[in-house]
Design a protein around this motif. Structure first.
Motif, PDB file in Angstrom:
ATOM      1  N   ALA A   1      71.999  47.426  55.161  1.00 39.51           N
ATOM      2  CA  ALA A   1      72.964  48.497  54.404  1.00 39.51           C
ATOM      3  C   ALA A   1      72.019  49.494  53.573  1.00 39.51           C
ATOM      4  N   PRO A   2      72.830  50.806  53.572  1.00 35.13           N
ATOM      5  CA  PRO A   2      72.039  51.602  52.686  1.00 35.13           C
ATOM      6  C   PRO A   2      71.705  51.352  51.343  1.00 35.13           C
ATOM      7  N   ALA A   3      70.369  51.557  50.933  1.00 33.90           N
ATOM      8  CA  ALA A   3      70.173  51.564  49.602  1.00 33.90           C
ATOM      9  C   ALA A   3      69.597  52.618  48.978  1.00 33.90           C
ATOM     10  N   THR A   4      69.855  52.634  47.628  1.00 36.73           N
ATOM     11  CA  THR A   4      69.450  53.970  46.870  1.00 36.73           C
ATOM     12  C   THR A   4      68.367  53.518  46.013  1.00 36.73           C
ATOM     13  N   TYR A   5      67.517  54.485  45.580  1.00 32.51           N
ATOM     14  CA  TYR A   5      66.250  54.321  44.633  1.00 32.51           C
ATOM     15  C   TYR A   5      66.227  55.312  43.593  1.00 32.51           C
ATOM     16  N   TYR A   6      65.558  55.391  42.799  1.00 32.90           N
ATOM     17  CA  TYR A   6      65.341  56.269  41.639  1.00 32.90           C
ATOM     18  C   TYR A   6      63.654  56.169  41.314  1.00 32.90           C
ATOM     19  N   HIS A   7      63.101  57.040  41.575  1.00 35.16           N
ATOM     20  CA  HIS A   7      61.270  57.152  41.334  1.00 35.16           C
ATOM     21  C   HIS A   7      61.066  57.939  39.875  1.00 35.16           C
ATOM     22  N   GLU A   8      60.698  56.901  39.128  1.00 33.73           N
ATOM     23  CA  GLU A   8      60.543  57.769  37.579  1.00 33.73           C
ATOM     24  C   GLU A   8      59.214  58.095  37.470  1.00 33.73           C
ATOM     25  N   LEU A   9      58.891  59.315  37.113  1.00 35.78           N
ATOM     26  CA  LEU A   9      57.542  60.027  36.979  1.00 35.78           C
ATOM     27  C   LEU A   9      57.030  59.954  35.502  1.00 35.78           C
ATOM     28  N   ASP A  10      58.097  60.149  34.670  1.00 40.49           N
ATOM     29  CA  ASP A  10      57.809  59.949  33.305  1.00 40.49           C
ATOM     30  C   ASP A  10      59.381  59.575  32.564  1.00 40.49           C
TER      31      ASP A  10
ATOM     32  N   THR B   1      61.919  63.201  38.146  1.00 44.76           N
ATOM     33  CA  THR B   1      61.634  62.228  39.296  1.00 44.76           C
ATOM     34  C   THR B   1      61.417  63.130  40.617  1.00 44.76           C
ATOM     35  N   VAL B   2      61.470  62.589  41.764  1.00 40.26           N
ATOM     36  CA  VAL B   2      61.066  62.994  42.886  1.00 40.26           C
ATOM     37  C   VAL B   2      62.272  63.340  44.027  1.00 40.26           C
ATOM     38  N   THR B   3      62.450  64.305  44.900  1.00 36.42           N
ATOM     39  CA  THR B   3      63.503  64.415  45.722  1.00 36.42           C
ATOM     40  C   THR B   3      62.790  63.961  47.094  1.00 36.42           C
TER      41      THR B   3
ATOM     42  N   ALA C   1      60.988  54.566  54.972  1.00 35.95           N
ATOM     43  CA  ALA C   1      61.279  53.175  54.560  1.00 35.95           C
ATOM     44  C   ALA C   1      62.643  52.916  54.694  1.00 35.95           C
ATOM     45  N   GLY C   2      63.517  54.019  54.648  1.00 34.00           N
ATOM     46  CA  GLY C   2      64.916  53.669  54.932  1.00 34.00           C
ATOM     47  C   GLY C   2      65.862  53.687  53.479  1.00 34.00           C
ATOM     48  N   TRP C   3      64.803  54.321  52.302  1.00 34.86           N
ATOM     49  CA  TRP C   3      65.581  54.569  51.086  1.00 34.86           C
ATOM     50  C   TRP C   3      66.298  55.689  50.905  1.00 34.86           C
ATOM     51  N   THR C   4      67.447  55.558  50.141  1.00 41.11           N
ATOM     52  CA  THR C   4      68.297  57.042  49.900  1.00 41.11           C
ATOM     53  C   THR C   4      67.855  57.167  48.395  1.00 41.11           C
ATOM     54  N   ASN C   5      67.623  58.506  48.147  1.00 41.04           N
ATOM     55  CA  ASN C   5      67.159  59.157  46.873  1.00 41.04           C
ATOM     56  C   ASN C   5      68.560  59.784  46.198  1.00 41.04           C
ATOM     57  N   ILE C   6      68.753  58.998  44.970  1.00 39.04           N
ATOM     58  CA  ILE C   6      69.603  59.689  44.020  1.00 39.04           C
ATOM     59  C   ILE C   6      69.543  60.933  43.746  1.00 39.04           C
ATOM     60  N   ALA C   7      68.126  61.526  43.568  1.00 36.25           N
ATOM     61  CA  ALA C   7      68.067  62.722  43.036  1.00 36.25           C
ATOM     62  C   ALA C   7      68.281  63.912  44.110  1.00 36.25           C
ATOM     63  N   ASP C   8      68.422  63.585  45.294  1.00 36.70           N
ATOM     64  CA  ASP C   8      68.487  64.505  46.532  1.00 36.70           C
ATOM     65  C   ASP C   8      69.927  65.502  46.029  1.00 36.70           C
ATOM     66  N   GLU C   9      70.838  64.719  45.211  1.00 37.13           N
ATOM     67  CA  GLU C   9      72.151  65.716  44.930  1.00 37.13           C
ATOM     68  C   GLU C   9      71.742  66.918  44.097  1.00 37.13           C
TER      69      GLU C   9
ATOM     70  N   THR D   1      75.341  56.835  36.467  1.00 35.49           N
ATOM     71  CA  THR D   1      76.483  57.110  37.390  1.00 35.49           C
ATOM     72  C   THR D   1      76.021  56.964  38.738  1.00 35.49           C
ATOM     73  N   ALA D   2      74.961  57.403  38.993  1.00 35.93           N
ATOM     74  CA  ALA D   2      74.164  57.148  40.342  1.00 35.93           C
ATOM     75  C   ALA D   2      74.083  55.748  40.726  1.00 35.93           C
ATOM     76  N   ASN D   3      73.584  54.977  39.938  1.00 34.25           N
ATOM     77  CA  ASN D   3      73.830  53.503  39.920  1.00 34.25           C
ATOM     78  C   ASN D   3      72.540  53.037  40.864  1.00 34.25           C
ATOM     79  N   PRO D   4      71.509  53.506  40.974  1.00 32.61           N
ATOM     80  CA  PRO D   4      70.482  53.109  41.893  1.00 32.61           C
ATOM     81  C   PRO D   4      70.206  51.562  42.181  1.00 32.61           C
ATOM     82  N   ASP D   5      69.859  51.381  43.417  1.00 34.23           N
ATOM     83  CA  ASP D   5      69.664  49.801  43.810  1.00 34.23           C
ATOM     84  C   ASP D   5      68.358  49.177  43.017  1.00 34.23           C
ATOM     85  N   VAL D   6      67.381  50.296  43.163  1.00 31.44           N
ATOM     86  CA  VAL D   6      65.976  49.814  42.639  1.00 31.44           C
ATOM     87  C   VAL D   6      65.532  51.217  41.728  1.00 31.44           C
TER      88      VAL D   6
END
Lengths: 318, 338
Positions: A193-202, A207-209, A221-229, A247-252
Motif C-alpha cells: 500500500a502507498p506509504a508516506t514519509y517526512y525526512h527531517e533535516l533540522d 526537508t527534502v522533496t 524504495a516506494g515511498w511517497t514524500n509529503i513535501a512534494d506538494e 495534517t499530511a500525517n506521514p506514516d514514517v
C-alpha cells in the motif's frame, strides 16, 4: 598502452556533442571493459574527463590527492585510491583512515591546500575561484558536484577511477552497487500500500522533496514524500509549516538531525500536535545518519537498505 | 502640560483591526482546516456554549496546539517589539532608536548562534539568546557611559560599535560551523515557527512586566520629550526614568527575540505610523503601538505561512518586505515631522 590512450581520448571527445555537461557519456571511457590488460590501469594517462568545471586533463597518475569533499573522500577510498589521498577536508570523517585535516571545501584556503603539494584536488563546488586559483599554480582540480540521481554517483565513481588509475576497481564497485540495489529493490512487495514519509533535516522542519538525490532514493524504495506538494520549493529543500506536516500525517518520520544535531525521537514525539501523526502514534520515528543521508557516495546502498527495511516492515503491517 | 488622552476612536479602531487579524490568523493556514469547523471550535470556547461537530482530533490539534499559540505568540512579540521601540525612541529622543539598537539583537544573535553550533538541547536557545541580548546592552551601556557621560548620542554610537563587534564574532563562529549555517540563518531571519504554548508561557511574564512598566511611564516620557534639563525643572528625574525604560524595553525585547528570532522593522515602523496617524504624545503612542504591532506581526506571520504554502517564509522577511514600502507611503502622505 598505445591502444588504451586513443580509446580514452575518443570517448572523452564527445562532450561537445549531445552529451550533457555533467559528462553523462564520458565515463564510458573509464568503464569500458574492452581493455583486456587489467593490470595496465596506469596506461590510461594522460586522461581527460568532462566535469562540472569543464574538461580536465590529468597527465600522470596522481600520488598526492587533496579531497575537499567528504563524498569524494569516501569514493576515493572505496575504489582503492585511498593511499594517494594526502589530505581530506574537515568533514571527511569516513572511512576512519581518511587523513582528515581542517581544510575547508566551503571556504577553501588555496595556500593551505597547496601546502600539501597536491597533484590533484577534488571538490564538490568551486567557491572563491578555487579551480582557477589552483590552475595558477599548476594543480588540476576536478569538481564533482552533488549528484542529482544515482547515475551521477556511478558517473563520478568512474570519473574518479579514470583520474586515479583505478578504472577496474571503480567499474567493479559500480557493478556491485547496482547488483546490491537491484536486490534490495526486489524486496519491496509490488502490492505494498502507498506509504508516506517526512525526512527531517533540522528541527525547523527543513526537508527534502523527491527532486533531490536523497528524495530519489526514497522514491526508488516506494515511498511517497509529503513535501512534494510544496510548489517548486527552495530547490528541493523546503521548510514545511508545522500545521501542514501534522495534517499530511506521514506514516514514517526519518530524522537526520540526531547525534550532533541534538534531536532524539522523544523530542519529535513531544512536539505540539504531533501526537496526532501516524508515525508518532505507531512509533515509526527513525534516525538516519546525517553523513550517509547527505552524501552521494558508495554508502547510498546502506541508506537504501535502511529505508527499504522500513518500507517492507510497514508493508507487512498494513 | 496639556492633558492628552488616547482618542477613543483610535483605540476602538485598533482593537477591531486586531480582532479581525486574530480571527483571520486562526482560520487561514496551510492545513486548510474547514472554516465552519474552526468557527464552531472558537464559539465553543465561550463559557456556557457547548457545540459539537467542530473538527476531528487531528484538525483540532492543528488549530489549538499549532495555529493558536502561533497567533498568540505573534500578538505578544509584535506588541512587545513595537512598544519597546516607542520606549527607546522616547528616552533617546531619537527617531532611529529601536529594539535592535544598543546591541540587543546582535547579542541575542550571538547567544543563539553559540547555542545552535554547540549542538546542545534546543531548550537552551532562548536562554542563550536572552543572556546574549542582556550582555549586549550591558556592554553598550558601560561603553557609552565611559565614553560620553550622559549624552544619548554616545550611547547610540556605543550600541553601533558593540553590534558591529558582536556581529563579527558571530560571523566568525558561523564560518567555523558551516553545517549549522542554515539553522542560524533561519533564526536570524525570525520565525514563529516552532511556537507551541511553551514559548508563549516563556515570554508572557517578561512581556507583561515590561509592557506594564513602559505604559506606566507614558506620561513621564512626554515630559522627557521636552528635554532632560527642562524635565528636571519640572521635577522629573530624567536619568532614572531613562534607565528604567531602557531596562524594561530591553528585558521585553530580549525575551521576545529569544523565542522568535530577530524580527526586524516592527519596533521602528509601528511607532512612527501611530505617531503620524494619531499624534505624538506617548500617552497615545505607547498603547496604540502595542495594538498595531500585535496586528502587524499576526498578519505578517499569516503571510509567512501561507504565501509559499506548505512551505514557510521567515516572518522577518515579510515584516521588512511589507513594512518598508508601507512605511514609505505613510511617510509621504503624512508629511509630518517627528
Amino acid at each position: 598502452m598505445a591502444a588504451a590512450l586513443p580509446l580514452v581520448l575518443v570517448a572523452c571527445g564527445d562532450d561537445d556533442g549531445d552529451a550533457t555537461a555533467s559528462g553523462g557519456d564520458s565515463p564510458s571511457a573509464a568503464s569500458d571493459p574492452s581493455d583486456p590488460s587489467e593490470g595496465g590501469d596506469e596506461a590510461a594517462f594522460p586522461v581527460t574527463i568532462d566535469t562540472a568545471n569543464g574538461p580536465v586533463e590529468i597527465t600522470e597518475q596522481p600520488e598526492q590527492i587533496v579531497s575537499l569533499s567528504a563524498t569524494a573522500t569516501e569514493m576515493l577510498f572505496a575504489i582503492g585510491a585511498g593511499d594517494s589521498v594526502v589530505a581530506a577536508d574537515s568533514y571527511s570523517n569516513y572511512p576512519a583512515e581518511a587523513p582528515t585535516t581542517d581544510l575547508s571545501g566551503f571556504e577553501p584556503n588555496v595556500e593551505a591546500i597547496v601546502g600539501y603539494a597536491p597533484d590533484l584536488v577534488i571538490a564538490s563546488s568551486d567557491p572563491g575561484d578555487l579551480v582557477s586559483s589552483l590552475a595558477e599554480v599548476g594543480v588540476p582540480a576536478v569538481i564533482l558536484a552533488p549528484a542529482v540521481t544515482i547515475d551521477d554517483t556511478y558517473t563520478q565513481l568512474e570519473q574518479l577511477g579514470a583520474v586515479t588509475g583505478q578504472v577496474g576497481d571503480a567499474a567493479e564497485l559500480v557493478g556491485q552497487m547496482q547488483t546490491d540495489i537491484d536486490a534490495l529493490l526486489a524486496q519491496v512487495p509490488a502490492d505494498a500500500a502507498p506509504a508516506t514519509y517526512y525526512h527531517e533535516l533540522d528541527p525547523n522542519l527543513f526537508t527534502v522533496t523527491s527532486a533531490t538525490f536523497i528524495g530519489e532514493l526514497y522514491a526508488m524504495a516506494g515511498w511517497t514524500n509529503i513535501a512534494d506538494e510544496a510548489p517548486d520549493a527552495a530547490g528541493g529543500y523546503p521548510q514545511l509549516s508545522p500545521e501542514f506536516l501534522v495534517t499530511a500525517n506521514p506514516d514514517v518520520v526519518f530524522f537526520a538531525d540526531g547525534g550532533a544535531g541534538g534531536v532524539v525521537a522523544e523530542d519529535i514525539a513531544a512536539r505540539p500536535g504531533w501526537d496526532q501523526i501516524a508515525a508518532v502514534q505507531q512509533d515509526r520515528i527513525v534516525e538516519v545518519d546525517p553523513d550517509i543521508a547527505s552524501r552521494w557516495g558508495p554508502r547510498v546502498v546502506d541508506f537504501l537498505r535502511l529505508v527499504i527495511e522500513e518500507r517492507t516492515a510497514l508493508a507487512s503491517v498494513q | 502640560m496639556r492633558p492628552v488622552r488616547l482618542p477613543r476612536r483610535w483605540l476602538l479602531a485598533s482593537l477591531a483591526v486586531l480582532l479581525a487579524a486574530v480571527l483571520l490568523g486562526l482560520t487561514v493556514g496551510p492545513a486548510g482546516l474547514p472554516l465552519r469547523g474552526v468557527l464552531t471550535e472558537i464559539v465553543d470556547l465561550v463559557p456556557g456554549v457547548d457545540l459539537a461537530g467542530g473538527l476531528d482530533d487531528r484538525q483540532a490539534a492543528v488549530l489549538w496546539q499549532l495555529r493558536a499559540p502561533r497567533v498568540v505568540l505573534g500578538l505578544l512579540v509584535g506588541a512587545m517589539l513595537a512598544i519597546a521601540g516607542a520606549g527607546y525612541q522616547g528616552v533617546f529622543r531619537n527617531p532611529l532608536a529601536d529594539p535592535y539598537l544598543l546591541g540587543v539583537a546582535a547579542g541575542a544573535g550571538l547567544g543563539a548562534t553559540f547555542a545552535i553550533v554547540s549542538g546542545g538541547s534546543r531548550l537552551l536557545l532562548p536562554l542563550a539568546a536572552f543572556t546574549g541580548g542582556v550582555l549586549g546592552v550591558a556592554a553598550t551601556y558601560a561603553l557609552g557611559r565611559g565614553v560620553g557621560g550622559r549624552s544619548t548620542n554616545s550611547l547610540i554610537l556605543a550600541g553601533v560599535a558593540v553590534a558591529a563587534f558582536l556581529t563579527a564574532v558571530q560571523t566568525f563562529v558561523n564560518q567555523r560551523n558551516t553545517d549549522s549555517l542554515r539553522e542560524v540563518y533561519g533564526w536570524i531571519l525570525g520565525r514563529l515557527l516552532t511556537a507551541g504554548w511553551g514559548e508563549v508561557l516563556t515570554v508572557l511574564p517578561y512581556v507583561a512586566v515590561s509592557a506594564a512598566v513602559l505604559l506606566a511611564h507614558r506620561r513621564l516620557l512626554d515630559v522627557l520629550s521636552v528635554g532632560p534639563d527642562e524635565a528636571g525643572t519640572l521635577g522629573v528625574p530624567a536619568a532614572r526614568v531613562r534607565l528604567v525604560v531602557v531596562l524594561a524595553a530591553t528585558l521585553g525585547t530580549a525575551a521576545a527575540v529569544s523565542v522568535s528570532g530577530l524580527i526586524g522593522f516592527v519596533g521602528i515602523v509601528v511607532p512612527h505610523i501611530v505617531r503620524m496617524l494619531a499624534g505624538s504624545s506617548y500617552r497615545i503612542v505607547l498603547p496604540l503601538a502595542a495594538l498595531v504591532g500585535a496586528t502587524f506581526l499576526v498578519v505578517a506571520d499569516l503571510v509567512a505561512r501561507t504565501v509559499v504554502s506548505p512551505g514557510e517564509l521567515p516572518v522577518g522577511v515579510v515584516t521588512a518586505f511589507v513594512g518598508a514600502p508601507f512605511f514609505t507611503l505613510v511617510l509621504r502622505s503624512a508629511r509630518r515631522t517627528w
